[in-house]
Design a protein around this motif. Structure first.
Motif, PDB file in Angstrom:
ATOM      1  N   LYS A 344     -29.798  34.264  -5.283  1.00 15.76           N
ATOM      2  CA  LYS A 344     -29.665  33.021  -4.531  1.00 15.76           C
ATOM      3  C   LYS A 344     -29.397  31.846  -5.460  1.00 15.76           C
ATOM      4  N   GLY A 345     -29.969  31.901  -6.665  1.00 15.49           N
ATOM      5  CA  GLY A 345     -29.725  30.836  -7.634  1.00 15.49           C
ATOM      6  C   GLY A 345     -28.277  30.774  -8.056  1.00 15.49           C
ATOM      7  N   PHE A 346     -27.664  31.938  -8.295  1.00 13.57           N
ATOM      8  CA  PHE A 346     -26.251  31.962  -8.670  1.00 13.57           C
ATOM      9  C   PHE A 346     -25.381  31.473  -7.511  1.00 13.57           C
ATOM     10  N   GLU A 347     -25.738  31.862  -6.296  1.00 18.82           N
ATOM     11  CA  GLU A 347     -24.963  31.417  -5.132  1.00 18.82           C
ATOM     12  C   GLU A 347     -25.035  29.899  -4.994  1.00 18.82           C
ATOM     13  N   ALA A 348     -26.236  29.348  -5.197  1.00 19.36           N
ATOM     14  CA  ALA A 348     -26.393  27.895  -5.110  1.00 19.36           C
ATOM     15  C   ALA A 348     -25.657  27.204  -6.250  1.00 19.36           C
ATOM     16  N   GLU A 350     -22.887  28.069  -7.638  1.00 22.08           N
ATOM     17  CA  GLU A 350     -21.461  28.012  -7.343  1.00 22.08           C
ATOM     18  C   GLU A 350     -21.118  26.846  -6.419  1.00 22.08           C
ATOM     19  N   LYS A 351     -22.092  26.454  -5.589  1.00 20.86           N
ATOM     20  CA  LYS A 351     -21.836  25.402  -4.604  1.00 20.86           C
ATOM     21  C   LYS A 351     -22.135  24.003  -5.148  1.00 20.86           C
ATOM     22  N   ARG A 352     -22.778  23.926  -6.297  1.00 20.83           N
ATOM     23  CA  ARG A 352     -23.162  22.630  -6.843  1.00 20.83           C
ATOM     24  C   ARG A 352     -21.938  21.854  -7.326  1.00 20.83           C
ATOM     25  N   ASN A 353     -22.073  20.542  -7.317  1.00 23.59           N
ATOM     26  CA  ASN A 353     -20.991  19.684  -7.782  1.00 23.59           C
ATOM     27  C   ASN A 353     -21.240  19.155  -9.187  1.00 23.59           C
ATOM     28  N   ASP A 354     -22.276  19.658  -9.873  1.00 26.81           N
ATOM     29  CA  ASP A 354     -22.535  19.240 -11.241  1.00 26.81           C
ATOM     30  C   ASP A 354     -22.740  20.488 -12.102  1.00 26.81           C
TER      31      ASP A 354
END
Length: 565
Positions: A344-348, A350-354
């Motif tokens: 879940k951390g890797f998935e999140a 990928e979605k981050r903008n920083d």
């Protein structure tokens, strides 16, 4: 072991340090680093390195970015002397690298030490003598005055030998050896006496190395010792405070970190913590601890695998699989709950903008030190649905829906229990193909198909195709509001299982002309059972049709098993 160890051992005394400052400080910049692998580390090896190994190790240290390297103990023997003098003669020392050598406080040894560095552009000569009570009384049978006189005489000899060789830019280091177990006032007295002889300046400071020769206290006491010395030195601006923590209590890294917070400027240690007894402080762990706090260590561990291979070859000591940052298993999770959090951390991420790193259980991005993500999650009997889903995503590019992850995890768990070993990516892929009837002879097999446009009469699409049912190829026709529903209708008409689609998902694997589509269906049969199907093809429609056929095979097999029971 003694039931009451206090009859034999005494707690280390606290330091009377008023208004200590180090607990409220943080490490904000890299220290000066010195590798002592080729000296302290080498003398701790069962089979010390030969010249070829020492040269390979030296080259690796330079590549990492070490600017100060203790290359040996020249008076220890011909191998040491020849290697050190060879570095100088053959111009193997980069201009921005300072080599250092060690010597005891004896005239013949000091002379030999300077001879090994004849012609060097610049070099540091490191003088030491033990100052603590146990060494004074047990080893040397000297009082304080005798030990101090030994240090003073050694310092005078350093000046004399350096003055004979004015073409070299000589730097000096002095260690009150066994500092960690010595009286602070006496360590200070000896250091001040050495400083009086060597007369350092701000431009050419003297290095005072304050070693935890034997780690005998908690790291906070070592930090107190360092801060006390710094506060009481008379000419702080003319000296560099260096730390050389050993790891007898297993807290060498912590002692070094707290010592830096106490005001030290420099760290001496070894790659992966090699050294006598339990070793020296580990430069890799210490540097990358800083890195994870956003502080550049000014060392490059981008290719950790190559560094591990070199150190293992030269030292003939394996790096432990759980060694911080460098071990084979340090980024690996087997536990199901850990795997789920990491996934879940890797998935999140990928979605981050920083670019801020925020993945559970991973304090550093493995990619930063050259590690791949493939080994982050590995599957055994302790693993959960997230583990095998991660492996399939990394190995095959599949992103299984959550419900399908739970369904497939039961098959993986069963296989892990049966084999009693770690499952490879090939094991998991084989289990996936078997579970969802992806390959091999099946009850239903899609041969060819076509999807026709919307019929004007009822607005539905028409599916026509050849489906192998058992050993016979049949042409089927079905109608529905889309390809999948039309195929389901045709399968029912041909005697196939009747079920409805609960969920459908698809995604691309890869990009460009080599891209493929993966399709997943979750279905419910007439008797309420849930079955899943999977299909993959370069054409998304074909992938979807194959997913339906996959689910039909699963449903048919379950019906047959139920009937047989």
């Amino acid at each position: 072991m003694l039931r009451d160890p206090s009859v034999k051992y005494r707690p280390f005394p606290q330091i009377d340090l008023k208004d200590r400052q180090w607990p409220s400080r943080t490490i904000t910049k890299a220290p000066r680093w010195l590798s002592t692998d080729l000296r302290d580390g080498n003398q701790a090896l069962i089979d010390p390195m030969d010249a070829a190994k020492k040269q390979r190790f030296f080259d690796m240290l330079v590549k990492i970015g070490l600017k100060e390297i203790e290359v040996g103990f020249p008076s220890a023997g011909a191998t040491e002397f020849d290697f050190i003098s060879g570095l100088v003669r053959h111009n193997r020392i980069p201009e921005d690298v300072m080599v250092q050598v060690l010597t005891q406080s004896r005239r013949d040894l000091i002379q030999k030490t300077f001879e090994s560095l004849e012609g060097a552009r610049t070099a540091t000569v490191h003088l030491y003598n033990a100052v603590s009570p146990a060494w004074r009384e047990v080893v040397f049978n000297m009082d304080r005055a005798g030990v101090k006189a030994l240090a003073i005489e050694g310092a005078k000899m350093l000046r004399e030998e350096a003055e004979k060789r004015p073409d070299t830019d000589w730097r000096f280091e002095y260690s009150p050896e066994t500092f960690s177990t010595a009286e602070l006032d006496f360590s200070l007295e000896v250091c001040e006496a050495v400083q009086d002889i060597l007369e350092p300046t701000v431009e050419k400071p003297l290095i005072f190395n304050l070693p935890a020769t034997v780690e005998c206290s908690t790291p906070n006491i070592y930090a107190d010792q360092i801060e006390w010395m710094i506060k009481n030195l008379s000419r702080r601006e003319q000296v560099i405070i260096s730390l050389h923590p050993h790891n007898d209590r297993g807290t060498g890294v912590a002692a070094a970190e707290l010592g830096l917070m106490a005001g030290a400027d420099r760290i001496e240690g070894c790659i992966f913590g090699n050294g006598e007894r339990t070793g020296n402080v580990d430069l890799v762990t210490l540097a990358l601890n800083m890195y994870t706090q956003g502080v550049s260590p000014e060392l490059d561990f981008s290719n950790m695998e190559e560094i591990v291979q070199t150190v293992e070859y030269c030292n003939q000591i394996p790096v432990h699989p759980r060694h911080p940052y460098a071990g084979e298993l340090v980024f690996t999770a087997f536990s199901g709950s850990h795997q789920d959090a990491i996934k879940k951390g890797f998935e999140a991420q990928e979605k981050r903008n920083d670019q801020i790193w925020n993945v559970p259980y991973l304090p550093i991005d493995p990619a930063d030190i050259g590690a791949s993500y493939e080994a982050v999650i590995r599957v055994n009997s302790q693993s959960g649905k997230g583990g095998m889903a991660w492996v399939l995503q990394q190995d095959k590019g599949l992103k299984l829906p959550k419900a399908m992850q739970a369904d497939f995890s039961r098959a993986v768990q069963k296989l892990a229990d049966e084999t009693s070993r770690e499952l490879t990516s090939a094991d998991i892929w084989d289990a996936f193909k078997k579970t969802y009837r992806v390959e091999g002879p099946q009850q239903f097999e899609l041969m060819t198909f076509a999807e026709h446009g919307i019929a004007k009469s009822d607005g539905q699409r028409v599916f026509t195709g050849d489906v192998k049912i058992g050993h016979k190829v049949q042409q089927i026709t079905g109608r529905g509001n889309g390809l999948i529903s039309a195929l389901l209708d045709g399968m029912r008409e041909a005697g196939g299982p009747a079920f409805e689609i609960v969920d459908y998902q698809e995604h691309a694997i890869g990009a460009g002309t080599d891209a493929r589509a993966a399709a997943y269906v979750q279905c419910r049969t007439a008797d309420g059972q849930v079955v899943f199907g999977f299909g993959m093809d370069s054409d998304v429609a074909t992938a979807s049709a194959r997913a339906v056929i996959s689910a039909a095979n699963t449903a048919s097999e379950r019906q047959s098993a139920k009937a047989a029971a």
